[in-house]
Design a protein around this motif. Structure first.
Motif, PDB file in Angstrom:
ATOM      1  N   MET A  27       0.847  -1.192   0.000  1.00  0.00           N
ATOM      2  CA  MET A  27       0.000   0.000   0.000  1.00  0.00           C
ATOM      3  C   MET A  27       0.886   1.247   0.000  1.00  0.00           C
ATOM      4  O   MET A  27       1.799   1.376   0.797  1.00  0.00           O
ATOM      5  CB  MET A  27      -0.905  -0.006   1.236  1.00  0.00           C
ATOM      6  CG  MET A  27      -1.738   1.268   1.425  1.00  0.00           C
ATOM      7  SD  MET A  27      -2.923   1.556   0.090  1.00  0.00           S
ATOM      8  CE  MET A  27      -4.073   0.207   0.413  1.00  0.00           C
ATOM      9  N   THR A  28       0.587   2.158  -0.902  1.00  0.00           N
ATOM     10  CA  THR A  28       1.330   3.404  -0.988  1.00  0.00           C
ATOM     11  C   THR A  28       0.964   4.317   0.168  1.00  0.00           C
ATOM     12  O   THR A  28      -0.201   4.431   0.540  1.00  0.00           O
ATOM     13  CB  THR A  28       1.019   4.112  -2.319  1.00  0.00           C
ATOM     14  OG1 THR A  28       1.325   3.234  -3.389  1.00  0.00           O
ATOM     15  CG2 THR A  28       1.837   5.387  -2.449  1.00  0.00           C
ATOM     16  N   TYR A  29       1.961   4.970   0.743  1.00  0.00           N
ATOM     17  CA  TYR A  29       1.727   5.892   1.851  1.00  0.00           C
ATOM     18  C   TYR A  29       0.928   7.087   1.352  1.00  0.00           C
ATOM     19  O   TYR A  29       1.305   7.759   0.388  1.00  0.00           O
ATOM     20  CB  TYR A  29       3.061   6.342   2.438  1.00  0.00           C
ATOM     21  CG  TYR A  29       2.949   7.371   3.535  1.00  0.00           C
ATOM     22  CD1 TYR A  29       1.972   7.273   4.523  1.00  0.00           C
ATOM     23  CD2 TYR A  29       3.842   8.435   3.586  1.00  0.00           C
ATOM     24  CE1 TYR A  29       1.877   8.221   5.534  1.00  0.00           C
ATOM     25  CE2 TYR A  29       3.760   9.387   4.594  1.00  0.00           C
ATOM     26  CZ  TYR A  29       2.778   9.274   5.554  1.00  0.00           C
ATOM     27  OH  TYR A  29       2.678  10.205   6.546  1.00  0.00           O
ATOM     28  N   SER A  30      -0.198   7.373   2.010  1.00  0.00           N
ATOM     29  CA  SER A  30      -1.079   8.444   1.569  1.00  0.00           C
ATOM     30  C   SER A  30      -0.603   9.817   2.021  1.00  0.00           C
ATOM     31  O   SER A  30      -1.052  10.840   1.494  1.00  0.00           O
ATOM     32  CB  SER A  30      -2.494   8.210   2.117  1.00  0.00           C
ATOM     33  OG  SER A  30      -2.519   8.409   3.529  1.00  0.00           O
ATOM     34  N   LEU A  70      -6.641   1.708   8.982  1.00  0.00           N
ATOM     35  CA  LEU A  70      -6.059   2.956   8.496  1.00  0.00           C
ATOM     36  C   LEU A  70      -4.639   2.747   7.984  1.00  0.00           C
ATOM     37  O   LEU A  70      -4.235   3.338   6.979  1.00  0.00           O
ATOM     38  CB  LEU A  70      -6.088   4.008   9.602  1.00  0.00           C
ATOM     39  CG  LEU A  70      -7.483   4.466  10.044  1.00  0.00           C
ATOM     40  CD1 LEU A  70      -7.392   5.342  11.296  1.00  0.00           C
ATOM     41  CD2 LEU A  70      -8.199   5.202   8.921  1.00  0.00           C
ATOM     42  N   LEU A  71      -3.874   1.917   8.687  1.00  0.00           N
ATOM     43  CA  LEU A  71      -2.527   1.596   8.215  1.00  0.00           C
ATOM     44  C   LEU A  71      -2.584   0.881   6.864  1.00  0.00           C
ATOM     45  O   LEU A  71      -1.791   1.169   5.960  1.00  0.00           O
ATOM     46  CB  LEU A  71      -1.807   0.726   9.240  1.00  0.00           C
ATOM     47  CG  LEU A  71      -1.391   1.409  10.541  1.00  0.00           C
ATOM     48  CD1 LEU A  71      -0.898   0.373  11.544  1.00  0.00           C
ATOM     49  CD2 LEU A  71      -0.305   2.462  10.299  1.00  0.00           C
ATOM     50  N   ASP A  72      -3.533  -0.050   6.730  1.00  0.00           N
ATOM     51  CA  ASP A  72      -3.681  -0.781   5.471  1.00  0.00           C
ATOM     52  C   ASP A  72      -4.076   0.150   4.328  1.00  0.00           C
ATOM     53  O   ASP A  72      -3.804  -0.144   3.158  1.00  0.00           O
ATOM     54  CB  ASP A  72      -4.730  -1.886   5.614  1.00  0.00           C
ATOM     55  CG  ASP A  72      -4.252  -3.039   6.489  1.00  0.00           C
ATOM     56  OD1 ASP A  72      -3.034  -3.121   6.745  1.00  0.00           O
ATOM     57  OD2 ASP A  72      -5.098  -3.849   6.914  1.00  0.00           O
ATOM     58  N   GLU A  73      -4.710   1.286   4.665  1.00  0.00           N
ATOM     59  CA  GLU A  73      -5.083   2.267   3.646  1.00  0.00           C
ATOM     60  C   GLU A  73      -3.938   3.221   3.315  1.00  0.00           C
ATOM     61  O   GLU A  73      -4.108   4.137   2.512  1.00  0.00           O
ATOM     62  CB  GLU A  73      -6.304   3.064   4.118  1.00  0.00           C
ATOM     63  CG  GLU A  73      -7.588   2.242   4.183  1.00  0.00           C
ATOM     64  CD  GLU A  73      -8.769   3.047   4.701  1.00  0.00           C
ATOM     65  OE1 GLU A  73      -8.560   4.201   5.147  1.00  0.00           O
ATOM     66  OE2 GLU A  73      -9.897   2.519   4.663  1.00  0.00           O
ATOM     67  N   ILE A  76     -17.931   3.761  10.063  1.00  0.00           N
ATOM     68  CA  ILE A  76     -17.151   4.852  10.657  1.00  0.00           C
ATOM     69  C   ILE A  76     -16.265   5.524   9.609  1.00  0.00           C
ATOM     70  O   ILE A  76     -16.221   6.755   9.498  1.00  0.00           O
ATOM     71  CB  ILE A  76     -16.297   4.317  11.823  1.00  0.00           C
ATOM     72  CG1 ILE A  76     -17.180   3.909  13.005  1.00  0.00           C
ATOM     73  CG2 ILE A  76     -15.271   5.363  12.270  1.00  0.00           C
ATOM     74  CD1 ILE A  76     -16.416   3.215  14.121  1.00  0.00           C
ATOM     75  N   VAL A  77     -15.545   4.724   8.844  1.00  0.00           N
ATOM     76  CA  VAL A  77     -14.613   5.270   7.851  1.00  0.00           C
ATOM     77  C   VAL A  77     -15.367   6.003   6.748  1.00  0.00           C
ATOM     78  O   VAL A  77     -14.942   7.069   6.287  1.00  0.00           O
ATOM     79  CB  VAL A  77     -13.732   4.146   7.282  1.00  0.00           C
ATOM     80  CG1 VAL A  77     -12.907   4.646   6.100  1.00  0.00           C
ATOM     81  CG2 VAL A  77     -12.808   3.594   8.373  1.00  0.00           C
ATOM     82  N   ARG A  78     -16.492   5.450   6.328  1.00  0.00           N
ATOM     83  CA  ARG A  78     -17.285   6.139   5.305  1.00  0.00           C
ATOM     84  C   ARG A  78     -17.798   7.482   5.826  1.00  0.00           C
ATOM     85  O   ARG A  78     -17.854   8.458   5.075  1.00  0.00           O
ATOM     86  CB  ARG A  78     -18.453   5.262   4.851  1.00  0.00           C
ATOM     87  CG  ARG A  78     -18.043   4.079   4.008  1.00  0.00           C
ATOM     88  CD  ARG A  78     -19.237   3.433   3.346  1.00  0.00           C
ATOM     89  NE  ARG A  78     -18.857   2.226   2.622  1.00  0.00           N
ATOM     90  CZ  ARG A  78     -19.588   1.643   1.680  1.00  0.00           C
ATOM     91  NH1 ARG A  78     -20.768   2.178   1.341  1.00  0.00           N
ATOM     92  NH2 ARG A  78     -19.174   0.552   1.072  1.00  0.00           N
ATOM     93  N   MET A  79     -18.167   7.520   7.094  1.00  0.00           N
ATOM     94  CA  MET A  79     -18.653   8.774   7.663  1.00  0.00           C
ATOM     95  C   MET A  79     -17.552   9.833   7.648  1.00  0.00           C
ATOM     96  O   MET A  79     -17.799  10.997   7.309  1.00  0.00           O
ATOM     97  CB  MET A  79     -19.151   8.546   9.090  1.00  0.00           C
ATOM     98  CG  MET A  79     -19.750   9.785   9.746  1.00  0.00           C
ATOM     99  SD  MET A  79     -21.242  10.346   8.892  1.00  0.00           S
ATOM    100  CE  MET A  79     -21.729  11.691   9.979  1.00  0.00           C
ATOM    101  N   MET A  80     -16.346   9.459   7.991  1.00  0.00           N
ATOM    102  CA  MET A  80     -15.242  10.417   7.960  1.00  0.00           C
ATOM    103  C   MET A  80     -14.998  10.929   6.549  1.00  0.00           C
ATOM    104  O   MET A  80     -14.583  12.075   6.345  1.00  0.00           O
ATOM    105  CB  MET A  80     -13.966   9.787   8.523  1.00  0.00           C
ATOM    106  CG  MET A  80     -12.760  10.719   8.530  1.00  0.00           C
ATOM    107  SD  MET A  80     -12.979  12.202   9.548  1.00  0.00           S
ATOM    108  CE  MET A  80     -12.260  11.646  11.114  1.00  0.00           C
ATOM    109  N   GLY A  81     -15.290  10.120   5.558  1.00  0.00           N
ATOM    110  CA  GLY A  81     -15.032  10.497   4.179  1.00  0.00           C
ATOM    111  C   GLY A  81     -16.130  11.310   3.521  1.00  0.00           C
ATOM    112  O   GLY A  81     -16.010  11.663   2.349  1.00  0.00           O
ATOM    113  N   THR A  82     -17.201  11.636   4.254  1.00  0.00           N
ATOM    114  CA  THR A  82     -18.293  12.403   3.669  1.00  0.00           C
ATOM    115  C   THR A  82     -17.936  13.874   3.538  1.00  0.00           C
ATOM    116  O   THR A  82     -16.948  14.349   4.098  1.00  0.00           O
ATOM    117  CB  THR A  82     -19.574  12.264   4.515  1.00  0.00           C
ATOM    118  OG1 THR A  82     -19.288  12.655   5.866  1.00  0.00           O
ATOM    119  CG2 THR A  82     -20.097  10.844   4.485  1.00  0.00           C
ATOM    120  N   ALA A  83     -18.776  14.600   2.827  1.00  0.00           N
ATOM    121  CA  ALA A  83     -18.574  16.038   2.624  1.00  0.00           C
ATOM    122  C   ALA A  83     -18.643  16.779   3.959  1.00  0.00           C
ATOM    123  O   ALA A  83     -19.279  16.308   4.903  1.00  0.00           O
ATOM    124  CB  ALA A  83     -19.643  16.579   1.669  1.00  0.00           C
TER     125      ALA A  83
END
Length: 330
Positions: A1-4, A25-28, A226-233
């Motif tokens: 996984m590339t470091y974001s 999150l690390l895997d992302e 949870i992760v999808r919620m953080m990614g919302t507008a």
């Protein structure tokens, strides 16, 4: 996984849900600062992450100010089961309230989004079923559970006031009963209690007649929400229910666990604790609309993974007496 390049703070990161979130999150490709005071979290939960080059573990109480530089904050810090949060109710309230002030202050200074994991307990013993986010709840403000219920309700108030007054980008999710691997043996939640008792051949302790209902959401599904919620507008603040709308009585859960473990445990009834909710089921239409989210893991499949976790854990200590062979966690 590339470091974001993104640095993420996870408070309560050594807890049951928090440790799973850190790994995800690390895997992302993110860098993770995990903060925990280990009052209920376990270093064992994050032990496999300690050598990861993008993982940092800090022992810290969120009721005290924290100075870090991050791009987003997930605030999960708080005891979450009745035995844990009732053990030190004043500290539980401090964690919820002071922790909210400190994480919001940090988010304000950095100009970053902050997500609050609230709880279905804000609905108390509900008069509305299923529970929708617009329902204000039926909570006893002076009961044995109020340190948690009212602490989480107060934290939501603080979050929305910071959003209105200071423009802080907030996200609030209300988590319903979550279960899965890495729950503590002494956690005190109904799923872990039943599984551990069944695996050891101990009586299943069921409070009341077992007709009270719960909705059980597997940890992977909860994390996805949870992760999808953080990614919302930015304008999407919540609160949003995250839970599985499949409703089971506690007696049904007990019988399912006994059958799946091959246990000979008998079910014993005890008096119902005060303020114990009689029904619990989320309305997840907002999660479906805003997050395109719904749970994917059914109770039987989730219990299979959870039982396997505790079977391996207790088996290493020679404490398993259940006859059914449970598959190992892979």
């Amino acid at each position: 996984m590339t470091y974001s390049g993104e640095r993420v703070l996870v408070t309560g990161g050594a807890g049951f849900i928090g440790s799973h979130l850190c790994r995800r999150l690390l895997d992302e490709g993110k860098s993770v600062i995990c903060v925990d005071d280990f009052s209920t979290g376990s270093q064992g939960n994050v032990a496999p992450l300690l050598d990861h080059p993008r993982f940092e573990l800090r022992r810290h109480d969120v009721a005290l100010p924290l100075h870090v530089e991050v791009d987003m904050i997930y605030n999960l810090a708080c005891p979450a089961s009745p035995p844990q949060y009732q053990k030190d109710p004043i500290q539980t309230m401090k964690t919820s309230v002071f922790g909210a002030f400190n994480m919001l202050g940090l988010a304000k200074r950095l100009g970053v989004p902050v997500l609050q994991t609230s709880t279905s307990e804000v609905y108390g013993d509900p008069h509305q079923h299923p529970q929708r986010e617009a329902y204000w709840g039926n909570v006893n403000p002076i009961g044995m559970r109020s340190c948690y219920d009212e602490g989480k309700r107060c934290a939501e108030t603080i979050f929305f006031d910071y959003h209105r007054e200071h423009g802080v980008q907030i996200k609030v999710v209300r988590l319903f009963n979550t279960y899965g691997p890495r729950m503590l043996v002494n956690d005190g939640r109904v799923v872990s209690n039943f599984v551990i008792q069944a695996l050891q051949g101990l009586p299943i302790t069921l409070y009341g007649d077992g007709s009270q209902t719960r909705s059980f959401c597997y940890v992977d599904d909860t994390l996805e929400g949870i992760v999808r919620m953080m990614g919302t507008a930015p304008e999407v603040t919540g609160p949003v229910n995250i839970g599985n709308p499949d409703e089971f009585t506690v007696l049904e859960l007990a019988r399912m666990v006994v059958a799946m473990t091959g246990s000979r445990s008998e079910i014993r009834h005890f008096p119902l604790p005060s303020d114990d909710p009689t029904r619990r089921k989320p309305d997840i239409s907002e999660a479906a609309r805003l997050l395109d989210w719904s749970p994917k893991v059914g109770l039987e499949r989730g219990l299979d993974c959870t039982i396997a976790h505790f079977h391996d854990l207790l088996g290493r200590q020679g404490l398993v007496t259940a006859s059914r062979k449970v598959r190992s966690v892979g």
